[in-house]
Design an enzyme around this catalytic site. Structure first.
Site, PDB file in Angstrom:
ATOM      1  CB  CYS A  51      -9.795  -0.687   1.772  1.00 59.46           C
ATOM      2  SG  CYS A  51     -11.048  -1.451   2.834  1.00 59.46           S
ATOM      3  CG  ASP A  58     -10.340   2.893  -1.274  1.00 54.23           C
ATOM      4  OD1 ASP A  58     -11.041   2.170  -2.005  1.00 54.23           O
ATOM      5  OD2 ASP A  58     -10.207   2.697  -0.052  1.00 54.23           O
ATOM      6  CB  VAL A  73      -1.544  24.743   3.310  1.00 55.77           C
ATOM      7  CG1 VAL A  73      -2.476  24.764   2.114  1.00 55.77           C
ATOM      8  CG2 VAL A  73      -0.713  23.466   3.318  1.00 55.77           C
ATOM      9  CD  GLU A  74       5.144  24.689  -0.354  1.00 56.74           C
ATOM     10  OE1 GLU A  74       5.246  24.807  -1.585  1.00 56.74           O
ATOM     11  OE2 GLU A  74       5.284  23.599   0.241  1.00 56.74           O
ATOM     12  CB  SER A  75       0.921  24.228  -3.379  1.00 61.20           C
ATOM     13  OG  SER A  75       2.062  24.727  -4.021  1.00 61.20           O
ATOM     14  CG  HIS A  92     -13.831   6.295   0.808  1.00 59.53           C
ATOM     15  ND1 HIS A  92     -12.631   5.668   0.568  1.00 59.53           N
ATOM     16  CD2 HIS A  92     -14.715   5.701  -0.018  1.00 59.53           C
ATOM     17  CE1 HIS A  92     -12.781   4.741  -0.359  1.00 59.53           C
ATOM     18  NE2 HIS A  92     -14.042   4.732  -0.728  1.00 59.53           N
ATOM     19  CD  GLU A  93     -17.082   7.202   4.955  1.00 61.44           C
ATOM     20  OE1 GLU A  93     -18.063   6.805   4.309  1.00 61.44           O
ATOM     21  OE2 GLU A  93     -16.083   6.485   5.163  1.00 61.44           O
TER      22      GLU A  93
END
Length: 151
Positions: A51, A58, A73-75, A92-93
């Site tokens: 936060c 969080d 994207v490579e994992s 969060h957003e």
């Protein structure tokens, strides 16, 4: 002979964890199935961030779904990228939108959506959702429809 995977620098190497937000760790490779549309979905149940006001951790499951075009994207790089949020202060957003925008910059997918299923803190859980469809394509229309019907 160089294979497309030769450009990947993280896979199979010793893992170095970044201590703060690190979009530079993201790596892409060429989609071998550009001739058809298909979904790629990542479920990341151990996401953490801080936060930005209280510094409290969080926890979330981040779900990333996309329809690739040329790049994917490579994992392992995605895992390290998501881990880099561990000490990063963001709401969060913000996390969901930052992740989506960084992946758009990396891959230029036809379509992408990112959902954050954050655990409750203070009696409230937050589940932000963000999506994008490539402008002037059927995927832009799809993004608008999915946004309007999102629950």
């Amino acid at each position: 002979m160089n294979k497309p995977e030769d450009s990947l620098t993280l896979l199979g190497k010793k893992t170095e964890y970044k201590q703060d937000y690190a979009p530079e760790v993201l790596e892409a490779f060429i989609n071998k199935h550009q001739d058809n549309d298909y979904w790629v979905k990542f479920n990341c149940p151990e996401f953490t961030s801080l936060c930005p006001i209280t510094g409290q951790p969080d926890f979330a499951t981040i779900v990333i779904s996309y329809i690739p075009d040329v790049k994917m994207v490579e994992s392992k790089s995605l895992k390290l990228y998501l881990f880099s949020f561990r000490n990063h202060g963001a709401f969060h957003e913000d996390c969901v939108n930052i992740i989506m925008k960084d992946l758009i910059k990396l891959m230029d997918p036809k379509y992408i959506e990112v959902t954050g299923l954050f655990t409750a803190r203070g009696g409230i859980s937050i589940h932000p959702y963000s999506n994008y469809g490539r402008k002037d394509t059927e995927f832009e229309k799809m993004a608008k429809e999915r946004m309007l019907r999102h629950e």
